[in-house]
Scaffold this motif. Structure first.
Motif, PDB file in Angstrom:
ATOM      1  N   THR A   1       7.079   2.991   2.418  1.00 37.34           N
ATOM      2  CA  THR A   1       7.155   3.393   0.873  1.00 37.34           C
ATOM      3  C   THR A   1       7.709   4.958   0.577  1.00 37.34           C
ATOM      4  O   THR A   1       8.293   4.672  -0.441  1.00 37.34           O
ATOM      5  N   HIS A   2       7.539   5.677   1.308  1.00 43.13           N
ATOM      6  CA  HIS A   2       7.710   7.023   1.230  1.00 43.13           C
ATOM      7  C   HIS A   2       9.269   7.156   1.489  1.00 43.13           C
ATOM      8  O   HIS A   2       9.772   7.882   0.952  1.00 43.13           O
TER       9      HIS A   2
ATOM     10  N   SER B   1       0.915  -1.220   0.040  1.00 47.54           N
ATOM     11  CA  SER B   1       0.010   0.014   0.036  1.00 47.54           C
ATOM     12  C   SER B   1       0.643   1.525   0.062  1.00 47.54           C
ATOM     13  O   SER B   1       1.773   1.507   0.974  1.00 47.54           O
ATOM     14  N   ASP B   2       0.597   2.063  -0.955  1.00 45.16           N
ATOM     15  CA  ASP B   2       1.359   3.239  -0.970  1.00 45.16           C
ATOM     16  C   ASP B   2       1.135   4.036   0.299  1.00 45.16           C
ATOM     17  O   ASP B   2       1.882   5.406   0.469  1.00 45.16           O
ATOM     18  N   LYS B   3       0.313   3.739   1.147  1.00 40.46           N
ATOM     19  CA  LYS B   3      -0.039   4.801   2.471  1.00 40.46           C
ATOM     20  C   LYS B   3       0.944   4.432   3.691  1.00 40.46           C
ATOM     21  O   LYS B   3       1.026   4.884   4.464  1.00 40.46           O
ATOM     22  N   GLU B   4       1.792   3.189   3.448  1.00 38.45           N
ATOM     23  CA  GLU B   4       2.575   2.643   4.495  1.00 38.45           C
ATOM     24  C   GLU B   4       3.688   3.746   4.312  1.00 38.45           C
ATOM     25  O   GLU B   4       4.193   4.065   3.423  1.00 38.45           O
TER      26      GLU B   4
ATOM     27  N   HIS C   1      -4.671   2.802  -3.651  1.00 37.48           N
ATOM     28  CA  HIS C   1      -3.244   2.710  -3.004  1.00 37.48           C
ATOM     29  C   HIS C   1      -2.781   1.554  -3.212  1.00 37.48           C
ATOM     30  O   HIS C   1      -1.322   1.258  -2.579  1.00 37.48           O
TER      31      HIS C   1
END
Length: 165
Positions: free
Chosen positions: A60-61, A54-57, A117
């Motif tokens: 990942t950023h 999930s790009d919300k984790e 996401h």
């Protein structure tokens, strides 16, 4: 992928194929190492590991600033331990997501491939090593006991090999 031979890549694939989860380690903005379990979807012929995320984790950023990662695998019952290092990239690739999609992923992404996401992590493997102590527990325990008595390191307790270095 750095300097893997085709045989080494097949060797790595064979060793991790039955290990469902890898501990995916990244470095946060403060330099601390953090890990989380992820399911490998594929080790492709180009030497890339693929994961759904999930790009919300937050991690990942963090990969934008430090894409260097490690994934460790353990199959305690088979006495197998694998460590893979590489560089990760967060991707949105519908075609690859369709190729890798399976019903188990839907538990994490109820909207399926249309989940806003849903993202993929592609890890370009730079190196790997494994410890495979496929000996029986009795053989391993005997070698450890002998080492304790003799004061010499145990021998014949398994195979340790570096791949791609």
């Amino acid at each position: 992928m750095d300097t893997f031979t085709t045989d080494e890549l097949h060797d790595l694939r064979d060793r991790i194929k039955d290990v469902k989860f890898g501990m995916f380690t990244t470095q946060d903005a403060h330099g601390a190492l953090t890990s989380r379990p992820l399911t490998v979807q594929q080790l492709d012929d180009a030497g890339n590991l693929w994961f759904f995320v999930s790009d919300k984790e937050a991690f990942t950023h963090e990969l934008l600033d430090n894409p260097s990662i490690n994934v460790s695998f353990a199959d305690v019952d088979d006495h197998l331990y694998v460590s893979v290092s590489g560089r990760a990239e967060l991707l949105r690739d519908r075609v690859k997501a369709e190729e890798l999609w399976n019903p188990a992923v839907k538990a994490w992404f109820p909207q399926g491939l249309d989940d806003p996401h849903l993202a993929l992590l592609r890890v370009d493997i730079h190196g790997a090593e494994y410890w495979d102590t496929a000996n029986s527990k009795m053989v391993t325990l005997f070698a450890m006991a002998k080492a304790a008595i003799t004061g010499k390191p145990p021998t014949n307790v398994g195979e340790h090999r570096h791949l791609g270095h």
